[in-house]
Design an enzyme around this catalytic site. Sequence first.
Site, PDB file in Angstrom:
ATOM      1  N   GLU A 131       0.840  -1.214   0.000  1.00 56.39           N
ATOM      2  CA  GLU A 131       0.000   0.000   0.000  1.00 56.39           C
ATOM      3  C   GLU A 131       0.874   1.263   0.000  1.00 56.39           C
ATOM      4  OE1 GLU A 131      -3.142   0.379   2.995  1.00 56.39           O
ATOM      5  OE2 GLU A 131      -3.050   2.549   2.699  1.00 56.39           O
ATOM      6  N   SER A 273      -8.333  -9.204   6.484  1.00 56.20           N
ATOM      7  CA  SER A 273      -8.257 -10.124   5.344  1.00 56.20           C
ATOM      8  C   SER A 273      -8.449 -11.582   5.766  1.00 56.20           C
ATOM      9  CB  SER A 273      -6.932  -9.933   4.600  1.00 56.20           C
ATOM     10  OG  SER A 273      -5.875  -9.851   5.518  1.00 56.20           O
TER      11      SER A 273
END
Length: 316
Positions: A131, A273
């Site tokens: 990210e 996740s």
Amino acid sequence: MSKSPLTLYLAAPRGFCAGVDRAIKIVEMALEKWGAPVYVRHEIVHNKFVVDGLREKGAVFVEELSECPDDRPVIFSAHGVPKSVPNAAQARNMVYVDATCPLVSKVHIEAQRHADAGLQMIMIGHEGHPETVGTMGQLPDGEVLLVETPQDVATVTVRDPQKLAYVTQTTLSIDDTADIVAALNARFPAIVGPHKEDICYATTNRQEAVKAMAPKCDAMLVVGAPNSSNSKRLVEVGSRAGCSYAQLVQRADDIDWRALDGIKSIGITAGASAPEVLINEVIDAFKSRYDVTEELVETAIENVEFKVPRVLRVPA
Ligand code: SF4
């Protein structure tokens, strides 16, 4: 032999967030629409169980676009990608779908807006995390300065302290980030911050639930992957909030039962996740060894949902 009693605190919210849910749907829909193989640049979300499941359905995971053939669709992971990646896909006339979480895209837009206004960017994030690489890659090389700690803030060299802005990775520790932001504001009083916090709702909510749960627990387990930033932060938050044993486990097999010997309570949560099936597997492992009483520690109710991109939507 009778089982020992155990109070099992279950954090809520926990597990899948809207960005992860959307990214997985995008791969599934791409496989339905175009058939296998569909290429995915980087793990679509940081979870081996999810990635292995999609691989079985025909997804091929690669780290770089150069590993994909021109004639198969490619999907970019939920973490976001540098601008150079879609640019390269376009140059090769590839079909691509960007599964970047909309909350990460929001940070990308923010970074570009600040740069357009002539401000130099500072990013608070973890070096090498996809990210961070993706957000820094929204601007030309060298334009974004990375800081990871308040110590980095003390030594960072900027062009003009009057023309500065910062963005953050979405999955950081809320408390650590507040310390870094305080250091930035103290050293650069003119620095411009985000309109609304970059750390996302899912990270915030999961950390808040852990803060409420950790002081009640003799031990705490976070279901998540070792490369999942938000999962690792949950372990840290749990330790700091007063739980003397906080560990990351990918699934039930990873539980160190010897370390848990003698506990009367366990707290369980999961990173954004980690699928519910793995959380249930861990809960069932406790139920098979203990006489479990479950208690929910709920600090927020989530109802966020993100639409899939138009290229994959079935026309109404
Ligand atoms: S953790 Fe937050 S930023 Fe990351 S995918 Fe989930 S909602 Fe999006």
